[in-house]
Design a protein around this motif. Structure first.
Motif, short mmCIF file in Angstrom:
data_model
loop_
_atom_site.label_atom_id
_atom_site.label_comp_id
_atom_site.label_asym_id
_atom_site.label_seq_id
_atom_site.Cartn_x
_atom_site.Cartn_y
_atom_site.Cartn_z
N ALA A 78 -103.97 -82.46 17.83
CA ALA A 78 -103.37 -81.20 17.39
C ALA A 78 -102.54 -80.57 18.49
N THR A 79 -103.04 -80.64 19.72
CA THR A 79 -102.29 -80.09 20.85
C THR A 79 -100.98 -80.86 21.04
N LYS A 80 -101.02 -82.18 20.86
CA LYS A 80 -99.81 -83.00 21.01
C LYS A 80 -98.78 -82.65 19.94
N VAL A 81 -99.24 -82.28 18.76
CA VAL A 81 -98.32 -81.88 17.68
C VAL A 81 -97.51 -80.66 18.11
N LEU A 82 -98.20 -79.60 18.58
CA LEU A 82 -97.49 -78.38 18.96
C LEU A 82 -96.62 -78.61 20.19
N THR A 83 -97.11 -79.43 21.13
CA THR A 83 -96.30 -79.73 22.32
C THR A 83 -95.01 -80.44 21.92
N THR A 84 -95.09 -81.40 21.00
CA THR A 84 -93.90 -82.12 20.54
C THR A 84 -92.92 -81.19 19.85
N LEU A 85 -93.43 -80.31 19.00
CA LEU A 85 -92.56 -79.37 18.29
C LEU A 85 -91.87 -78.41 19.27
N ARG A 86 -92.60 -77.99 20.32
CA ARG A 86 -91.97 -77.12 21.32
C ARG A 86 -90.90 -77.87 22.09
N GLN A 87 -91.19 -79.11 22.48
CA GLN A 87 -90.21 -79.89 23.23
C GLN A 87 -88.95 -80.14 22.41
N GLU A 88 -89.10 -80.24 21.09
CA GLU A 88 -87.95 -80.47 20.21
C GLU A 88 -87.24 -79.16 19.86
N GLY A 89 -87.76 -78.04 20.36
CA GLY A 89 -87.11 -76.75 20.12
C GLY A 89 -87.34 -76.19 18.73
N VAL A 90 -88.31 -76.73 18.01
CA VAL A 90 -88.56 -76.29 16.63
C VAL A 90 -89.42 -75.03 16.61
N VAL A 91 -90.33 -74.91 17.56
CA VAL A 91 -91.22 -73.75 17.63
C VAL A 91 -91.19 -73.20 19.05
N ARG A 92 -91.74 -72.01 19.20
CA ARG A 92 -91.88 -71.41 20.51
C ARG A 92 -93.16 -70.60 20.54
N ALA A 93 -93.71 -70.41 21.73
CA ALA A 93 -94.94 -69.65 21.89
C ALA A 93 -94.62 -68.19 22.14
N VAL A 94 -95.32 -67.31 21.48
CA VAL A 94 -95.15 -65.87 21.66
C VAL A 94 -96.49 -65.30 22.12
N PRO A 95 -96.57 -64.75 23.36
CA PRO A 95 -97.84 -64.21 23.85
C PRO A 95 -98.41 -63.17 22.89
N GLY A 96 -99.70 -63.27 22.62
CA GLY A 96 -100.38 -62.34 21.75
C GLY A 96 -100.20 -62.64 20.27
N VAL A 97 -99.35 -63.59 19.92
CA VAL A 97 -99.08 -63.92 18.52
C VAL A 97 -99.50 -65.36 18.23
N GLY A 98 -99.03 -66.29 19.03
CA GLY A 98 -99.29 -67.70 18.82
C GLY A 98 -98.00 -68.49 18.81
N THR A 99 -98.00 -69.62 18.16
CA THR A 99 -96.81 -70.47 18.08
C THR A 99 -96.08 -70.19 16.77
N VAL A 100 -94.78 -69.87 16.89
CA VAL A 100 -94.00 -69.48 15.71
C VAL A 100 -92.77 -70.37 15.60
N VAL A 101 -92.16 -70.34 14.42
CA VAL A 101 -90.92 -71.08 14.20
C VAL A 101 -89.81 -70.45 15.04
N ALA A 102 -89.08 -71.27 15.77
CA ALA A 102 -88.01 -70.77 16.63
C ALA A 102 -86.78 -70.43 15.80
N GLU A 103 -85.99 -69.50 16.33
CA GLU A 103 -84.70 -69.19 15.71
C GLU A 103 -83.79 -70.40 15.85
N PRO A 104 -82.94 -70.67 14.86
CA PRO A 104 -81.99 -71.79 14.99
C PRO A 104 -81.11 -71.61 16.21
N ARG A 105 -80.90 -72.67 16.94
CA ARG A 105 -80.05 -72.59 18.12
C ARG A 105 -78.59 -72.45 17.71
N PRO A 106 -77.83 -71.64 18.45
CA PRO A 106 -76.41 -71.52 18.13
C PRO A 106 -75.69 -72.83 18.36
#
Length: 315
Positions: free
Chosen positions: A48-76
């Motif tokens: 499960a940890t590898k799943v979130l790490t992969t999604l963060r490395q691909e820029g799909v999600v980002r971590a928000v302190p106090g909230v958790g891991t959320v969907v990232a805004e589309p990159r310009p």
């Protein structure tokens, strides 16, 4: 011949990406936490940890302190490639980049996602440019981190008037550092006592902190300064540890402690750990990085008082 199936973490990554692409998860929505992933897909916590790490490395999600891991805004979209930059170094180039803006962007990324998430590519994404555009202003990640650290130390505002006594001055210096580490959780783990970096802003704060200690040899002042720095720095390293743990588990500190409470309760009631059991029943039993800092700072200064006021300079 049958093709080997994708590893479990890849299948889960693909499913979460499908939900995002289909609009089931919009930018800013929380994605499944590691705990939820283990429950929904029946995999181990490491997967499960590898799943979130992969999604963060691909820029799909980002971590928000106090909230958790959320969907990232589309990159310009990346801007069209430009011609080669002039040889002379300019404070700002045609993309609007400058060393100061890059440093501030790096600080923003590290504050929100931790120093492990920092890379030239990640910072470049903040501007919608390629990572190569950043190298016209900083030599690489090592220089960027050094510039970031010195820049945040420049945020410190020394009290005016400054405390007169040596103890009040050292306490004030320690509290200024603590506040800085709380604001920038990655900073404490970046600093090193054994391999210090040339950071004029940080050095100025340390120099100010021991500025009222009189009659001590320079080597004693340095040991006092670094001992105090080390205590504050190593205690504050827990801020970054907690941020990384929250990103990996999707739980903040309170949620984590609540989840662990049944297991700790069994330990406390076993009778094998009377100190811990007494703490759990005590109305004054709070323990945190804040209480550890307050307790340790007072005891450390008490010890230094024996040296300073007793004139027992070991040098």
């Amino acid at each position: 011949m049958a093709q080997p199936s994708a590893p479990p973490y890849r299948r889960i990554v693909a499913e979460i990406r499908r939900r995002i692409d289909a609009g089931e998860l919009a930018p800013g929505d929380r994605v499944p936490s590691t705990r939820r992933i283990t429950q929904e897909w029946g995999v181990a916590m490491a997967t499960a940890t590898k799943v979130l790490t992969t999604l963060r490395q691909e820029g799909v999600v980002r971590a928000v302190p106090g909230v958790g891991t959320v969907v990232a805004e589309p990159r310009p979209p990346q801007r069209a490639a430009r011609g080669p930059a002039p040889r002379e170094r300019r404070p700002r180039d045609a993309d609007g980049l400058s060393q100061e803006r890059i440093v501030r962007a790096g600080i923003k990324v590290a504050d929100a996602e931790g120093l492990r998430a920092l890379s030239m590519r990640r910072v470049a994404a903040e501007f919608g440019v390629s990572s190569m555009a950043l190298y016209r202003h900083v030599a690489g990640k090592d220089e960027l981190e050094l510039l970031m650290a010195d820049a945040v130390f420049a945020e410190v505002e020394l009290p005016d008037p400054a405390p007169d006594g040596w103890r009040d001055r050292m306490e004030a210096g320690a509290r200024l550092q603590w506040t800085l580490y709380r604001r920038h959780p990655w900073l404490a783990k970046y600093l090193s006592v054994t391999r210090p970096q040339p950071m004029p802003q940080a050095m100025a704060l340390i120099e100010w902190t021991v500025g009222q200690v009189e009659g001590a040899a320079p080597v004693t002042l340095l040991h006092m300064a670094v001992t105090l720095l080390g205590f504050v720095m190593f205690t504050a390293a827990g801020f970054e540890d907690d941020l990384e743990a929250e990103q990996e588990t999707g739980m903040n500190q309170d949620q984590w402690m609540a989840a662990m409470e049944p297991e700790f309760e069994g330990i406390f009631t076993s009778g094998a750990y009377p100190m811990y059991a007494a703490m759990s029943d005590s109305p004054e039993g709070s323990f945190s990085l804040e209480t550890l800092f307050e307790f340790g700072l007072a005891r450390l200064l008490d010890g230094m008082a024996v040296l300073v006021e007793g004139r027992g300079d070991p040098a």
